[in-house]
Design an enzyme around this catalytic site. Structure first.
Site, short mmCIF file in Angstrom:
data_model
loop_
_atom_site.label_atom_id
_atom_site.label_comp_id
_atom_site.label_asym_id
_atom_site.label_seq_id
_atom_site.Cartn_x
_atom_site.Cartn_y
_atom_site.Cartn_z
N GLU A 1 2.05 -8.32 8.88
CA GLU A 1 1.84 -6.77 8.80
C GLU A 1 2.89 -6.32 8.00
OE1 GLU A 1 -1.39 -7.49 9.99
OE2 GLU A 1 -0.75 -5.27 9.88
N ASP B 1 -7.06 -1.68 -25.46
CA ASP B 1 -7.78 -1.47 -24.21
C ASP B 1 -8.03 -0.16 -23.66
OD1 ASP B 1 -5.83 -4.18 -22.18
OD2 ASP B 1 -7.66 -4.15 -23.52
N ARG C 1 -0.62 -8.98 -20.76
CA ARG C 1 -1.40 -8.75 -21.85
C ARG C 1 -0.82 -7.93 -22.92
NH1 ARG C 1 -6.76 -8.81 -21.45
NH2 ARG C 1 -6.91 -6.66 -22.41
N PRO D 1 0.62 -1.13 -0.06
CA PRO D 1 -0.11 -0.08 0.16
C PRO D 1 0.87 1.32 0.05
CG PRO D 1 -0.84 -1.59 1.54
CD PRO D 1 0.69 -2.04 1.33
C1 LIG Z 1 -3.20 -7.03 7.28
N1 LIG Z 1 -1.90 -6.67 6.62
C2 LIG Z 1 -1.65 -7.66 5.25
C3 LIG Z 1 -0.34 -7.09 4.79
N2 LIG Z 1 -0.29 -5.80 4.38
C4 LIG Z 1 0.80 -5.67 3.72
C5 LIG Z 1 1.76 -4.67 4.09
C6 LIG Z 1 2.88 -4.20 3.57
C7 LIG Z 1 3.08 -5.02 2.00
C8 LIG Z 1 2.12 -6.26 1.70
C9 LIG Z 1 1.05 -6.11 2.38
C10 LIG Z 1 0.29 -7.04 1.81
N3 LIG Z 1 -1.35 -6.18 1.39
C11 LIG Z 1 -1.38 -5.43 0.48
C12 LIG Z 1 -0.30 -5.40 -0.65
C13 LIG Z 1 -0.54 -4.48 -1.56
C14 LIG Z 1 -1.56 -3.71 -1.64
C15 LIG Z 1 -1.69 -2.61 -2.84
N4 LIG Z 1 -2.73 -1.64 -2.62
O1 LIG Z 1 -1.22 -2.91 -3.90
C16 LIG Z 1 -2.63 -3.75 -0.71
N5 LIG Z 1 -2.41 -4.52 0.32
C17 LIG Z 1 -0.80 -4.78 5.45
C18 LIG Z 1 -1.90 -5.21 6.01
#
Ligand SMILES: CN1CCN(c2ccccc2CNc2ccc(C(N)=O)cn2)CC1
Length: 253
Positions: A123, A176, A161, A96
């Site tokens: 996490e 696309d 793709r 994220p």
């Molecule tokens: C409960 N935790 C699960 C692990 N997570 C986390 C934290 C760090 C890295 C990967 C993850 C894997 N999650 C992702 C991965 C990518 C995206 C995206 N937006 O590309 C959304 N989420 C944090 C929250």
């Protein structure tokens, strides 16, 4: 293109290697895949690859060492199999906190020989291995899912793709919607009448120039309506500018 995923759930990737256009392309060897499970590189007999976070807080963090070993194994794999050029290879971490994925980024990634996708669980991953061994952090959107595998598969699908021959001539990637920076136009198929609703006459006219213009107008109309910000900074072709003026004029009435 050789893609490797570092993941605690290798079986998840069957979704992309076994189904649809990506699955067919995989079976045709248009791209190659391998999953690496960091659990095999755990420093302890019990296979622990996560530990409690320094500073406290909920959940567990993936330890640096097994991930580092997994990334090194991935690099070793494409080097010893001399797959493509090492410099045309990249380690991408889906998170994220990454840079938003968009069509330009997908296009850039599709030109790589080797792509290593690091999929986080728990996490997250110890920052020190990210600092030393990840080339790029990418996010597929501003939301959180429970692991990096689904984001990795979405990135893979978008990239694959664009590889030659993956989409037969039936559906070409450049058509696309995001390839031209606009949202897609509406689509219709038989029957002509459905619950009292018919199909826009122009689509049955057989006049391909008119049909193309109608589709472009619909794309512009939809983009203006739903995602006007996509039009900012997008240089418009003369035909697009003309149609956009027409649409804006109508909306002022
Ligand atoms: C409960 N935790 C699960 C692990 N997570 C986390 C934290 C760090 C890295 C990967 C993850 C894997 N999650 C992702 C991965 C990518 C995206 C995206 N937006 O590309 C959304 N989420 C944090 C929250």
């Amino acid at each position: 293109m050789f893609i490797q995923a570092i993941t605690l759930f290798p079986e998840m990737f069957a979704s992309i290697t076994e189904y649809g256009v990506t699955g067919r392309a995989f079976k045709q060897n248009l791209w190659q895949f391998a999953a690496i499970n960091p659990r095999q590189f755990a420093d302890n007999k019990l296979g622990y690859i996560d530990d409690r976070p320094f500073g406290g807080g909920p959940g567990m963090i993936m330890m640096a060492s097994p991930i580092q070993t997994a990334i090194d194994a991935a690099k070793q794999h494409y080097k010893q199999h001399s797959i493509g050029q090492p410099e045309n290879s990249r380690v991408v971490y889906l998170s994220p906190q990454g840079a938003p994925l968009n069509h330009a980024k997908v296009q850039a990634l599709s030109r790589l020989d080797n792509l290593v996708l690091l999929c986080g669980r728990y996490e997250g991953i110890d920052e020190r291995v990210l600092q030393t061994s990840v080339d790029e952090e990418i996010s597929i959107g501003d939301f959180v899912v429970s692991g990096g595998e689904l984001p990795a598969m979405m990135l893979m699908d978008a990239v694959l793709r664009l590889l030659p021959n993956v989409l037969g001539d039936s559906a070409s990637a450049e058509q696309d919607s995001f390839a031209n920076g606009l949202l897609d136009c509406p689509h219709y198929t038989r029957p002509t009448e459905f619950q009292g609703m018919s199909v826009p006459e122009v689509l049955k006219s057989g006049n391909h120039a008119l049909i193309a213009e109608w589709r472009l107008e619909q794309s512009l109309r939809r983009t203006l309506q739903r995602r006007p910000e996509l039009l900012d900074g997008r240089c418009l072709l003369p035909q697009e500018a003309r149609l956009l003026d027409k649409i804006r004029l109508e909306q002022e009435q």
